[in-house]
Motif scaffolding. Structure first.
Motif, short mmCIF file in Angstrom:
data_model
loop_
_atom_site.label_atom_id
_atom_site.label_comp_id
_atom_site.label_asym_id
_atom_site.label_seq_id
_atom_site.Cartn_x
_atom_site.Cartn_y
_atom_site.Cartn_z
N GLN A 119 -41.86 30.61 -34.07
CA GLN A 119 -42.01 32.01 -34.43
C GLN A 119 -42.72 32.20 -35.77
N VAL A 120 -43.09 31.12 -36.43
CA VAL A 120 -43.76 31.22 -37.72
C VAL A 120 -45.18 31.74 -37.50
N LYS A 121 -45.47 32.88 -38.11
CA LYS A 121 -46.76 33.55 -37.96
C LYS A 121 -47.12 33.75 -36.49
N MET A 122 -46.10 34.12 -35.72
CA MET A 122 -46.27 34.30 -34.27
C MET A 122 -47.34 35.33 -33.94
N TYR A 123 -47.47 36.38 -34.76
CA TYR A 123 -48.39 37.47 -34.45
C TYR A 123 -49.75 37.30 -35.11
N GLY A 124 -49.97 36.16 -35.73
CA GLY A 124 -51.28 35.84 -36.27
C GLY A 124 -51.79 36.88 -37.25
N THR A 125 -53.03 37.30 -37.05
CA THR A 125 -53.67 38.25 -37.96
C THR A 125 -53.33 39.70 -37.62
N ALA A 126 -52.42 39.93 -36.65
CA ALA A 126 -52.07 41.29 -36.27
C ALA A 126 -51.02 41.91 -37.17
N VAL A 127 -50.62 41.20 -38.23
CA VAL A 127 -49.69 41.77 -39.19
C VAL A 127 -50.34 41.81 -40.56
N ARG A 128 -49.90 42.79 -41.36
CA ARG A 128 -50.42 42.90 -42.72
C ARG A 128 -49.89 41.79 -43.62
N TRP A 129 -48.67 41.33 -43.30
CA TRP A 129 -48.05 40.29 -44.13
C TRP A 129 -46.94 39.62 -43.33
N PHE A 130 -46.75 38.33 -43.56
CA PHE A 130 -45.69 37.56 -42.90
C PHE A 130 -44.82 36.89 -43.95
N GLY A 131 -43.52 36.89 -43.70
CA GLY A 131 -42.60 36.18 -44.58
C GLY A 131 -41.59 35.37 -43.78
N GLU A 132 -41.49 34.08 -44.06
CA GLU A 132 -40.43 33.23 -43.52
C GLU A 132 -39.28 33.29 -44.52
N VAL A 133 -38.21 33.97 -44.15
CA VAL A 133 -37.16 34.29 -45.10
C VAL A 133 -36.45 33.05 -45.60
N GLY A 134 -36.26 32.07 -44.76
CA GLY A 134 -35.51 30.88 -45.16
C GLY A 134 -34.04 31.04 -44.81
N VAL A 135 -33.40 29.92 -44.48
CA VAL A 135 -31.98 29.96 -44.12
C VAL A 135 -31.16 30.35 -45.35
N PRO A 136 -30.28 31.35 -45.26
CA PRO A 136 -29.51 31.80 -46.43
C PRO A 136 -28.51 30.75 -46.91
N GLU A 137 -28.33 30.72 -48.22
CA GLU A 137 -27.40 29.78 -48.84
C GLU A 137 -26.53 30.51 -49.85
N ASN A 138 -25.31 30.04 -50.01
CA ASN A 138 -24.37 30.65 -50.96
C ASN A 138 -24.61 30.05 -52.33
N ARG A 139 -25.62 30.56 -53.01
CA ARG A 139 -25.93 30.10 -54.37
C ARG A 139 -26.57 31.25 -55.14
N PRO A 140 -26.42 31.24 -56.48
CA PRO A 140 -26.98 32.33 -57.29
C PRO A 140 -28.50 32.44 -57.12
N GLY A 141 -29.01 33.67 -57.16
CA GLY A 141 -30.44 33.92 -57.05
C GLY A 141 -30.86 34.40 -55.68
N GLN A 142 -30.00 34.23 -54.68
CA GLN A 142 -30.37 34.64 -53.33
C GLN A 142 -30.50 36.17 -53.21
N VAL A 143 -29.61 36.90 -53.85
CA VAL A 143 -29.62 38.36 -53.72
C VAL A 143 -30.91 38.95 -54.27
N ALA A 144 -31.35 38.46 -55.42
CA ALA A 144 -32.61 38.95 -55.99
C ALA A 144 -33.78 38.63 -55.06
N TYR A 145 -33.76 37.46 -54.48
CA TYR A 145 -34.82 37.07 -53.54
C TYR A 145 -34.81 37.98 -52.31
N TRP A 146 -33.65 38.17 -51.71
CA TRP A 146 -33.57 38.98 -50.49
C TRP A 146 -33.99 40.43 -50.76
N ARG A 147 -33.52 40.99 -51.87
CA ARG A 147 -33.82 42.40 -52.14
C ARG A 147 -35.31 42.59 -52.50
#
Length: 552
Positions: A119-147
């Motif tokens: 599913q990584v870049k599944m839609y190719g150039t048909a999207v303005r931007w793609f982001g692979e969020v990454g598997v969430p982890e219980n560690r500081p800094g995740q909330v700032a990244y997600w938001r």
């Protein structure tokens, strides 16, 4: 709290803070954290659809009419692939979508694990931007990244100068449901602020391109045009005719030329009406005579919000600008009067043919557009219905016309119309063909708890693909019917009954006003025949061209 629940909670909360109001969900297992987070958020209106294709086009309709991002959520695997046509439509039309595809974690990919595809870049150039969020982890800094990620995705979908789809691929490890523990290594609320984590500031638009004064100009308005009223008013002050496709929503006022398709198909008219400048808003694509005529202008200026990509299918653009100033020009009105004279003659000739030919598709399109109350939305199918509106619809105010003309496919129109109706403040109607209707009949499947619009679907049933009868393929008599005519023999009343949708049949245009009445989603069927329809279109063209020759 498990990481999947934490990520989904924060992501949904931040998107709502950015301004998200609607979420469309195609149910599945891996997307459980997102589904539960959306369901629990009272700021969001949730729409659930069992068919991913219908879900995705519902989101397109909501976002197109609402003019703001709509989130589209699904589980992993082919569910995400079923979004692809709608993502393409959103890309071509500039519709802001937030596509959130749940995914398996990396350790399950390329292992043969169930419902696991790339599913990584599944839609190719048909999207303005793609982001692979990454598997969430219980560690500081995740909330700032997600938001911050959610803010970036929302703002990139919104534009504002180049809106379109954005894809976030969101892998989750199990457990996927809340575990009853609310603790996390850092505050999940983003510091307690009610606003978005990142506030995007939009720069003022660039200075407009100033045109030399001329009376011999033309304004052309197509799909996706912005600032229409301002440009129509300026064209009126300059004495320019306005050539607007129905969904350009500029077909009103004294300068509108609804018969432009016939005018520009008549050499007697075009030879004497070569403009000094043409200004194009949006993307015109319906009329071949118009597209052929654009290249005759000494200057063809395309107005577009984004200077990195602009519509120019005829390769005739001489300048591209984010804004244009059309000055008031001195001089007589001979240019405008000659357009009006020819347009009036062509319109009268076409109306005479329609009024004398009995019940037909272009007659239905003309009278439907005229009969709808002010404040209505009319969502058109992308094949013959929008062309019938283009060639027969008279100028009027108070009607918003929309169509999926980005990729101009017949898929998803029922769902897009439902989505647009849900976002519209007023009565809504749709005009579509039978194949278009059948292609998305699953769009009629609405659960008992789903929001329901006030939408009347007017289906023109000619038992097949009527547009092909107007194309060169119609001359291939032996293979035509099977390969292009594609008769289906489906009783649309039975389709309506299968979903409990109210149904009415009409065979006279005079029956239409009564048939349109009602509440909720309902169907009006009008049956026509393909070969007489093709002959009628030829008669319209011949009558219009004869009238134009007499007027010039």
């Amino acid at each position: 709290m498990n990481p999947a629940t934490a990520l989904a909670t924060v992501l949904v909360d931040e998107l709502a803070r950015c301004g998200l109001t609607d979420v469309v969900l195609a149910p599945g297992s891996r997307s459980t954290p997102l589904a539960l987070a959306v369901h629990a958020d009272s700021r969001l209106r949730l729409h659930v659809r069992v068919d991913e294709r219908s879900a995705s086009y519902l989101a397109v309709g909501l976002a197109r009419r609402g003019e703001r991002p709509v989130a589209l959520v699904c589980t992993s695997g082919t569910a995400a692939a079923n979004f692809h046509p709608a993502v393409i439509e959103a890309h071509e039309s500039g519709v802001p979508l937030l596509v959130l595809t749940a995914d398996r974690p990396p350790e399950l990919r390329d292992t043969g694990a169930s419902q696991t595809v790339d599913q990584v870049k599944m839609y190719g150039t048909a999207v303005r931007w793609f982001g692979e969020v990454g598997v969430p982890e219980n560690r500081p800094g995740q909330v700032a990244y997600w938001r911050s990620l959610a803010c970036r995705a929302y703002q990139r979908a919104l534009g504002p100068y180049d809106p379109g789809p954005v894809h976030l691929n969101v892998p989750f490890r199990e457990p996927l449901v809340p575990d009853g523990d609310a603790s996390w290594c850092e505050p999940l609320d983003g510091g307690g602020s009610a606003g978005p984590w990142v506030r995007a500031r939009v720069a003022p638009p660039a200075s407009a391109l100033h045109l030399p004064p001329t009376r011999r100009g033309v304004l052309v308005v197509g799909d996706g045009a912005a600032n229409v009223r301002r440009y129509v008013a300026a064209a009126g002050m300059a004495g320019w005719p306005v050539l607007s496709e129905p969904h350009g929503n500029a077909r009103y006022g004294d300068h509108a030329m609804p018969a432009y398709h016939f005018l520009l198909g008549a050499p007697e008219f075009t030879e004497g009406h070569r403009p000094d400048v043409v200004v194009t808003l949006g993307r015109p694509s319906l009329s071949r005579p118009l597209l052929g005529w654009l290249g005759q202008a000494a200057e063809h200026i395309v107005v577009t919000g984004d200077l990195t990509r602009w519509p120019d299918p005829t390769r005739s653009a001489t300048q591209v600008a984010q804004a244009v100033e059309i000055p008031v020009a001195a001089g007589d009105d001979d240019w405008l009067r000659s357009w009006r004279r020819a347009d009036a003659a062509a319109r009268a000739a076409v109306d005479e043919v329609l009024d004398g030919s009995g019940f037909s598709e272009p007659l239905l399109a003309r009278d439907l557009a005229e009969a709808l109350p002010n404040g209505s939305l009319l969502f058109s199918g992308s094949s013959m219905p929008i062309r019938d509106l283009d060639q027969a619809m008279r100028p009027r105010r108070g009607l918003r016309v929309m169509a999926n003309r980005g990729a101009a496919g017949i898929d998803g129109v029922v769902s897009s119309a439902i989505g647009a109706a849900l976002a519209h403040n007023g009565p809504a109607y749709a005009l579509l063909g039978d194949l278009t209707f059948l292609h998305d009949q699953n769009g009629l499947i609405l659960g008992p708890r789903e929001p329901r619009p006030d939408l009347c679907l007017v289906v023109v049933n000619n038992d097949g693909g009527g547009i092909f009868s107007l194309l060169p393929q119609a001359a291939l008599r032996e293979p035509f019917e099977r390969l292009f005519g594609t008769a289906h023999g489906v009783d649309l009343a039975h389709v309506a009954a299968a979903t409990g949708t109210p149904y009415t049949f009409v065979d006279e245009v005079g029956q239409l006003p009564k048939a349109l009445r009602g509440e909720g989603v309902r169907i009006v069927e009008a049956r026509t025949e393909r070969e007489p329809n093709a002959a009628l279109h030829a008669a319209m063209r011949e009558a219009a061209h004869a009238a134009i020759r007499g007027a010039v």
